[in-house]
Write an enzyme that holds these catalytic residues in place. Structure first.
Site, PDB file in Angstrom:
ATOM      1  N   ASP A 128      42.204 -61.955  42.878  1.00 18.76           N
ATOM      2  CA  ASP A 128      41.813 -62.665  44.116  1.00 18.76           C
ATOM      3  C   ASP A 128      42.028 -61.834  45.283  1.00 18.76           C
ATOM      4  OD1 ASP A 128      41.504 -65.044  42.777  1.00 18.76           O
ATOM      5  OD2 ASP A 128      43.331 -65.898  43.510  1.00 18.76           O
ATOM      6  N   ALA A 187      23.039 -63.174  47.826  1.00 19.73           N
ATOM      7  CA  ALA A 187      23.146 -64.771  47.975  1.00 19.73           C
ATOM      8  C   ALA A 187      22.829 -64.994  49.454  1.00 19.73           C
ATOM      9  CB  ALA A 187      24.472 -65.054  47.827  1.00 19.73           C
TER      10      ALA A 187
END
Length: 324
Positions: A128, A187
């Site tokens: 993470d 994206a």
């Protein structure tokens, strides 16, 4: 200090084996005996503690997962469990610990030290990248590249069928995987827990692309986004654009944790594993070894646990500019 032990705890991350290898061989280089503990704090409680040698870590630098296994220990959260762990460490003659893991691992080490004063130096092992005190955590680079490979493949099918894909990546409290794989994968929108992206903005961005004859779009969603999981967000968006856009959802899930670690993760993990051992030798305790601006630093566990690690505004700005 003559004898230390190394263990992995919490979620696995690519590069953990490289970190174990560096800790073991670094300890041996400095004249220490080194032991391994299987399955993290659970192994400490059950006494699964064994000697390790240079050959114990041969041929593991390229392997994903962790040869020492990992687990989340409910029993270690109790005073009785920690007492058992302490007694087993004392019976094995362990004087210091190298803990490879994330927030939960370091929280346990902090409590353990306050009760029994066993020095621990941590290595940030989590995909993470959410730990204060290091620019990057072990496994993050591999997870981003795994996500990026999937996004590239989904982009092909999205373009072939004129579809919008919502792709969910890991990151319950952090959007680092989402933002970096989103930028790398081109994206149109990236949704992360650190900043609120209203659904109306998602709708307007997708409609604007459609009006400019953009035939496909990718929306990357961190699993911890405040609007919900990708499936929930896509369902809400469908109700507003169903007549114009064909929407699909893909959740990448645990594939982001597995696989061969990248060169960057192997080198970072090796550096941190050796840094943790040398930190113990220097007398550090209750700290995490990290690399900031290419320098080894040692940050108190309490800071790595409590201080936030925000995403730089420039990355969020970049998504907006480059999605046009």
């Amino acid at each position: 200090m003559k004898r230390i032990a190394v263990f992995t705890s919490g979620g696995d991350a690519p590069g953990m084996n490289a970190c174990i290898r560096a800790a073991v061989r670094g300890a041996i280089y400095h004249g220490l005996e080194v032991y391994g503990i299987r399955r993290g704090y659970n192994g400490m409680i059950s006494g699964d503690i064994f000697p390790m040698y240079s050959q114990s870590v041969s041929n593991i630098v390229q392997r994903g997962g962790t040869m020492l296994k990992s687990a989340r220990s409910k029993e270690f959260m109790t005073p009785e469990g920690r007492k058992k762990a302490y007694e087993n460490l004392m019976n094995a003659g362990i004087e210091g610990l190298v803990a490879i893991g994330g927030n939960g691992t370091f929280t346990g080490a902090e409590v353990f030290y306050n009760e029994y004063e066993i020095p621990t130096v941590g290595c940030p092992g989590t995909i993470d990248n959410d730990l204060y005190g290091t620019d990057y955590t072990i496994g993050f680079d591999t997870a981003v590249n795994t996500s990026l490979e999937a996004i590239d493949k989904i982009r092909d099918t999205a373009d072939s069928h004129d579809r919008v894909f919502f792709i969910e990546v890991m990151g319950r409290d952090s959007g680092y995987i989402a933002i970096q794989s989103g930028i790398g994968g081109g994206a149109e929108i990236v949704m992360v827990p650190e900043t609120h992206t209203p659904l109306k903005k998602v709708v307007s961005t997708l409609k604007d692309g459609w009006s400019r004859s953009k035939s496909s779009s990718i929306v990357v969603v961190a699993e911890g986004d405040e609007e919900g999981h990708a499936v929930d967000i896509a369902e809400k968006i469908k109700n507003q654009v169903a007549d114009k856009l064909d929407i699909r959802v893909t959740t990448l899930g645990h594939i982001q944790r597995g696989g061969t670690p990248t060169a960057y993760d192997r080198i970072l993990a090796s550096r941190l594993g050796l840094g943790a051992v040398e930190g113990l030798i220097k007398g550090y305790k209750n700290v995490m070894a990290g690399v900031v601006n290419n320098e080894m630093v040692y940050t108190p566990f309490i800071d790595t646990i409590k201080k936030p690690k925000p995403i730089h505004d420039d990355l969020l700005r970049m998504v907006h500019i480059l999605s046009m």
